[in-house]
Design a protein around this motif. Sequence first.
Motif: not given
Length: 436
Positions: A350, A353, A405, A409
């Motif tokens: 995570s 990003f 996560t 994204i």
Amino acid sequence: MMMHLSIPMMIGMSVGTIYNVINAYFIGMLHNTQMMSAITLGLPIFTVLMALGNVFGVGGGTFITRLISQNETERAKKIAGYTFYGSLISGILFAILAFFIADPVVRGLGADQMTYLFTKQYVLMLSSAGFMIIVNFALEQLVRALGASKESMYGIFIATGLSLILDPLLILGFGWHVAGAALAMALSNLGSAIYYIYFLEKRSTALSGFMKHFFLSVREQLEIYKIGMAELFQSAFMIVSTLLLNHFAIFYGDDVVAGFGIALRIVQIPEFLTMGLFLGLIPFFAFNYGKPNIKRLKAGIKAASVWIAAISILFVGIVYIFRTPIFALFTTDKELLTVGTLILVAMLISALFNGFTGLFMGIFQATGQGTPTTILAILQGVLYIPIIFILHMTFGLHGVIWSMTVTEIITCLVGVMLFIPFQLQLNKKAIVTNEA
């Protein structure tokens, strides 16, 4: 200029990660999983306090930078005064409200019979002294608005130093465990807030005398809130996300809850480095947009993107390689260690990003883009709700672990889509100002 603004912030935020794990470390020394779970369950309260500070600090700070770029220092002082007193009053009101609704809040945070008492003690202490945290976050943004990255860093150093003293004293020495952790956090923030007041009043030429001002026109207040409220929206949805995560995690036991709490603190190391980079550059973006100097602004955005990519890959890689010994610093429980390292891996992905999402948000805030700021602020929470339900039903515990996560994204990709039209807007503005 960019490194002058960013490097002190990166150092300060890195040191800040120490500040954020200190109380977890000393609570861990008590070898009580329920206490560790309690400070994890109570994290949304700190999120609210931080958000309230940033409503005034981010909204007022970016406005101040644009005003200073246009030589309107008197208006900037009025904005700064309103920011200070507004944050202080909101902290007092929050403490009063928390006193009356503490029980339903603790239940809503997901505390069970085993963690209820510890969670309530943590929430009540943090809420009662929360005005110190709110004011500190607001004033820190004002210091950053002036491009005083070193002074912002010094404030973080002060808070960290005080935490190193107060946490062992209050948690272990006085035996106040979770209540001591909350009070130490608040008092550490008070120490840095006092320093920021000193700097703004005595050493800042642009905002010296800001505490004499309080009232603002409705138009100026709206200019603050259109950016600042995005912070509150973001935090509100973060709280919803955290509550959902806590409720699903509790279903799998206290080890999972504690694992998320520890992993979150560890992953802040790479996240805070990239955060320090783009937070340090917000005054740079705001100043050059207000000037306007679009060519310099675009060059800064490009350079920031390259640095965030490099930092994220390097430091996420390092933490990933040493994930097991790092996690073992916080617990000797083998079950907690096993599930915690898996959670840490998901959070590290995570983080790759998260830095770019934060950069997009910082650019939109600095340039007064209310709509894309708000969209990004609320998107993560809106997306997370269906994603965690779907993944939990499909993959069980692994779905819960990876839900954030997946959300991160998607949010980052939406940030790219929002940035494209803004880039076109900058190109047009550059042509008008003959800077293309």
